[in-house]
Design an enzyme around this catalytic site. Structure first.
Site, PDB file in Angstrom:
ATOM      1  N   PRO A   2       0.819  -1.211   0.000  1.00 39.66           N
ATOM      2  CG  PRO A   2      -0.779  -1.567   1.634  1.00 39.66           C
ATOM      3  CD  PRO A   2       0.522  -2.088   1.141  1.00 39.66           C
ATOM      4  CD  GLU A   3       1.937   3.819  -4.601  1.00 46.62           C
ATOM      5  OE1 GLU A   3       2.265   5.000  -4.621  1.00 46.62           O
ATOM      6  OE2 GLU A   3       1.894   3.102  -5.637  1.00 46.62           O
ATOM      7  CE  LYS A  52       5.343   3.021   0.135  1.00 46.19           C
ATOM      8  NZ  LYS A  52       5.966   2.105  -0.837  1.00 46.19           N
ATOM      9  NE  ARG A 121      14.844   2.835   9.715  1.00 45.49           N
ATOM     10  CZ  ARG A 121      14.463   2.368  10.895  1.00 45.49           C
ATOM     11  NH1 ARG A 121      15.222   2.557  11.969  1.00 45.49           N
ATOM     12  NH2 ARG A 121      13.319   1.719  11.027  1.00 45.49           N
ATOM     13  CG  ASN A 162       6.148   0.372  -9.159  1.00 49.65           C
ATOM     14  OD1 ASN A 162       7.106   1.053  -9.501  1.00 49.65           O
ATOM     15  ND2 ASN A 162       5.744  -0.686  -9.838  1.00 49.65           N
ATOM     16  NE  ARG A 252       7.494  -3.159  -7.040  1.00 46.45           N
ATOM     17  CZ  ARG A 252       6.551  -2.578  -6.300  1.00 46.45           C
ATOM     18  NH1 ARG A 252       6.891  -1.910  -5.207  1.00 46.45           N
ATOM     19  NH2 ARG A 252       5.276  -2.655  -6.647  1.00 46.45           N
TER      20      ARG A 252
END
Length: 266
Positions: A2-3, A52, A121, A162, A252
Site C-alpha cells: 500500500p502507498e 507507509k 530514517r 510504484n 520494480r
C-alpha cells in the site's frame, strides 16, 4: 505494498471509528499475544501515519507500530464479525466496530528510541502538515540515482510507491532516468506538489485516479485500474496514444511515455 494515501486513509478512518474508546485487543492466532495483552482495555488516543507506517497511540503505554508490507491488510467489520483468518495478527474491538490486522510485516510495541530512529530514517511525507519539502530537495540533490529510483526511496520522500512514482513523473513530464541530483528546482517543485495533490486525492477517494478532470469524459470517480492512470501498467499512453516504455528501476517495473517525458528533461 500500500502507498501512503492508503495508510493515511486507514489512520483517519480507524481514528474516527475507534479513537477515544477502550478497546478489547486480542491476537486470535497467537501472532502477537504479548502486544495484545499490553493493549487490551486501554484507550486509543490517536492514530498517526508517517509514509507507509502507522503508530497507534494508547493511553499509558508504548505505541503500536504497524507496517503492512507486501501482504498486510486491514478488514473492518460492523455488526456480525466473522471468525479471524489464519493470518490475523491483531483484532481491535471497539464494540460496534472491529478492525482486524492480517499478514502485516510489523505489529509491535515501539519504544521511544525506536520511534525516533524510525522517523529519522523517513523523508518528509507530503500528506503530513509538518512535512518540509526543503529536506527532500536537499537529500535529492545529493543522489546520483535516477529520479525514478529516488521516488521509491522512503528516506527521501515517504509514502510514494510504484504507481504514484510513474504517474507523478508523467504529470511533470520528467523522464525516470534523469539523475536525481540533476533535477531542476522547478521540476522538483512539480514533483512535490503533484505528489501532495495525488496522494490527497487518493486518501479521500480510496482509489488511485491520476487523470485530470479536464481529460476525462463522464465521472472521473468511476475510473478504476488502468483506466484511471496515464502510463502505469499500460501499453499505450492515455494522453498521446504512443507506446509506453517499461524497465526495472529500483527492483520494480517503471512505466513511462518517451514522447511525453523527454529523457533529458531536468
Amino acid at each position: 505494498m500500500p502507498e501512503g494515501h492508503t495508510i493515511h486513509r486507514h489512520a483517519r478512518l480507524q481514528a474516527k471509528e475507534l479513537g477515544g474508546r477502550e478497546l478489547a485487543v486480542s491476537s486470535p492466532q497467537g501472532w502477537a499475544e504479548d502486544v495484545a495483552a499490553e493493549l487490551d482495555g486501554r484507550r486509543l488516543e490517536r492514530v498517526d501515519a508517517y509514509g507507509k507506517h502507522l503508530l497507534y497511540r494508547f493511553d499509558g503505554t508504548l505505541p503500536l507500530h504497524v507496517h503492512l508490507g507486501l501482504f498486510g491488510k486491514f478488514r473492518t467489520w460492523k455488526g456480525e464479525v466473522p471468525d479471524p483468518t489464519p493470518t490475523t495478527r491483531l483484532r481491535l474491538d471497539g464494540g460496534d466496530t472491529v478492525v482486524d490486522l492480517a499478514g502485516a510485516t510489523a505489529s509491535e510495541l515501539m519504544s521511544e528510541e525506536d520511534e525516533v530512529n524510525l522517523l529519522a530514517r523517513l523523508g518528509p511525507d507530503p500528506l503530513r502538515a509538518d512535512a518540509d519539502p526543503e529536506q527532500a530537495w536537499a537529500a535529492i540533490q545529493r543522489r546520483r540515482i535516477p529520479i525514478g529510483a529516488a521516488l521509491l526511496d522512503q528516506s527521501l520522500i515517504a509514502g510514494i510507491g510504484n504507481v504514484y512514482r510513474a504517474e507523478i513523473l508523467f504529470a511533470c513530464g520528467i523522464g525516470p532516468m534523469v539523475p536525481a541530483r540533476e533535477l531542476g528546482r522547478t521540476d522538483f517543485h512539480c514533483i512535490w506538489e503533484t505528489a501532495r495533490a495525488m496522494l490527497r486525492d487518493g486518501e479521500r477517494s480510496g482509489a488511485i485516479i491520476t487523470i485530470p478532470k479536464d481529460e476525462v469524459r463522464g465521472q472521473r470517480s468511476k475510473l478504476r485500474g488502468r483506466d484511471g492512470v496515464q502510463v502505469y501498467r499500460r501499453e499505450t499512453c492515455r494522453r498521446c496514444g504512443g507506446p509506453v516504455s517499461s524497465e526495472t528501476v529500483a527492483a520494480r517495473t517503471m512505466w513511462w511515455c518517451p514522447a511525453c517525458q523527454p529523457a533529458g528533461k531536468a
